[in-house]
Motif scaffolding. Structure first.
Motif, PDB file in Angstrom:
ATOM      1  N   ASP A  35      16.396 -21.813   2.075  1.00 41.62           N
ATOM      2  CA  ASP A  35      16.430 -22.664   0.885  1.00 41.62           C
ATOM      3  C   ASP A  35      17.271 -23.915   1.104  1.00 41.62           C
ATOM      4  O   ASP A  35      16.909 -25.002   0.629  1.00 41.62           O
ATOM      5  CB  ASP A  35      16.974 -21.892  -0.322  1.00 41.62           C
ATOM      6  CG  ASP A  35      16.010 -20.801  -0.785  1.00 41.62           C
ATOM      7  OD1 ASP A  35      14.814 -20.877  -0.443  1.00 41.62           O
ATOM      8  OD2 ASP A  35      16.465 -19.878  -1.483  1.00 41.62           O
ATOM      9  N   GLU A  36      18.389 -23.772   1.811  1.00 40.54           N
ATOM     10  CA  GLU A  36      19.228 -24.928   2.117  1.00 40.54           C
ATOM     11  C   GLU A  36      18.459 -25.948   2.953  1.00 40.54           C
ATOM     12  O   GLU A  36      18.545 -27.151   2.721  1.00 40.54           O
ATOM     13  CB  GLU A  36      20.485 -24.513   2.882  1.00 40.54           C
ATOM     14  CG  GLU A  36      21.461 -23.677   2.097  1.00 40.54           C
ATOM     15  CD  GLU A  36      22.593 -23.172   2.971  1.00 40.54           C
ATOM     16  OE1 GLU A  36      23.730 -23.615   2.723  1.00 40.54           O
ATOM     17  OE2 GLU A  36      22.344 -22.360   3.879  1.00 40.54           O
ATOM     18  N   PRO A  41      16.570 -33.582   2.350  1.00 38.87           N
ATOM     19  CA  PRO A  41      15.545 -34.629   2.459  1.00 38.87           C
ATOM     20  C   PRO A  41      15.143 -34.772   3.928  1.00 38.87           C
ATOM     21  O   PRO A  41      15.862 -34.322   4.833  1.00 38.87           O
ATOM     22  CB  PRO A  41      16.264 -35.879   1.947  1.00 38.87           C
ATOM     23  CG  PRO A  41      17.715 -35.590   2.096  1.00 38.87           C
ATOM     24  CD  PRO A  41      17.874 -34.104   1.989  1.00 38.87           C
ATOM     25  N   GLU A  42      14.034 -35.405   4.202  1.00 38.02           N
ATOM     26  CA  GLU A  42      13.539 -35.549   5.571  1.00 38.02           C
ATOM     27  C   GLU A  42      14.580 -36.196   6.481  1.00 38.02           C
ATOM     28  O   GLU A  42      14.745 -35.786   7.628  1.00 38.02           O
ATOM     29  CB  GLU A  42      12.232 -36.344   5.598  1.00 38.02           C
ATOM     30  CG  GLU A  42      11.039 -35.557   5.086  1.00 38.02           C
ATOM     31  CD  GLU A  42      10.835 -34.238   5.813  1.00 38.02           C
ATOM     32  OE1 GLU A  42      10.841 -34.209   7.066  1.00 38.02           O
ATOM     33  OE2 GLU A  42      10.675 -33.204   5.134  1.00 38.02           O
ATOM     34  N   GLU A  47      18.625 -35.580  10.904  1.00 35.80           N
ATOM     35  CA  GLU A  47      20.006 -35.608  11.383  1.00 35.80           C
ATOM     36  C   GLU A  47      20.445 -34.241  11.900  1.00 35.80           C
ATOM     37  O   GLU A  47      21.125 -34.149  12.929  1.00 35.80           O
ATOM     38  CB  GLU A  47      20.941 -36.077  10.270  1.00 35.80           C
ATOM     39  CG  GLU A  47      20.791 -37.538   9.932  1.00 35.80           C
ATOM     40  CD  GLU A  47      21.610 -37.971   8.724  1.00 35.80           C
ATOM     41  OE1 GLU A  47      22.437 -37.175   8.227  1.00 35.80           O
ATOM     42  OE2 GLU A  47      21.413 -39.105   8.275  1.00 35.80           O
ATOM     43  N   VAL A  48      20.049 -33.177  11.207  1.00 36.52           N
ATOM     44  CA  VAL A  48      20.392 -31.826  11.652  1.00 36.52           C
ATOM     45  C   VAL A  48      19.722 -31.530  12.992  1.00 36.52           C
ATOM     46  O   VAL A  48      20.342 -30.970  13.905  1.00 36.52           O
ATOM     47  CB  VAL A  48      20.001 -30.767  10.594  1.00 36.52           C
ATOM     48  CG1 VAL A  48      20.107 -29.355  11.155  1.00 36.52           C
ATOM     49  CG2 VAL A  48      20.856 -30.916   9.348  1.00 36.52           C
ATOM     50  N   LEU A  49      18.460 -31.923  13.138  1.00 32.96           N
ATOM     51  CA  LEU A  49      17.741 -31.681  14.387  1.00 32.96           C
ATOM     52  C   LEU A  49      18.360 -32.449  15.546  1.00 32.96           C
ATOM     53  O   LEU A  49      18.454 -31.934  16.665  1.00 32.96           O
ATOM     54  CB  LEU A  49      16.259 -32.034  14.237  1.00 32.96           C
ATOM     55  CG  LEU A  49      15.459 -31.085  13.350  1.00 32.96           C
ATOM     56  CD1 LEU A  49      14.084 -31.666  13.054  1.00 32.96           C
ATOM     57  CD2 LEU A  49      15.336 -29.714  13.997  1.00 32.96           C
TER      58      LEU A  49
END
Length: 97
Positions: A35-36, A41-42, A47-49
């Motif tokens: 869910d997090e 947002p895309e 940024e996480v990737l």
């Protein structure tokens, strides 16, 4: 520390980010819940990737195999590439030279 490479680091990082995004639950590496991840947002996901790819790149210099969600990334120094697998199936790789 990282892994040895001959290609431009930014190009490798961009390609590696795309590669790890194919692991559908890659967000679990950062102990995120589904869910997090879905609420990001895309641009946040991107940024996480990128952070994941960078962490993995340097981590693979110490440990040649790292679990990422239901997948695994493996640094193969003999052929200068990083393999991305789900189960025993290779889904993609990133060439380092």
């Amino acid at each position: 520390m990282g892994v040895k490479h001959g290609r431009n680091y930014d190009d490798i990082l961009q390609e590696f980010s795309t590669a790890v995004s194919q692991i559908t639950d890659c967000y679990e590496f950062f102990e995120m819940e589904h869910d997090e991840w879905e609420q990001l947002p895309e641009e946040g996901k991107k940024e996480v990737l990128e952070a994941l790819a960078e962490d993995l790149f340097y981590g693979l210099g110490t440990d040649s195999m790292i679990n990422v969600g239901s997948g695994v990334v493996i640094y193969d120094c003999d052929i200068h590439r990083i393999n991305v697998l789900i189960g025993k199936e290779e889904i993609t790789f990133v060439s380092l030279i």
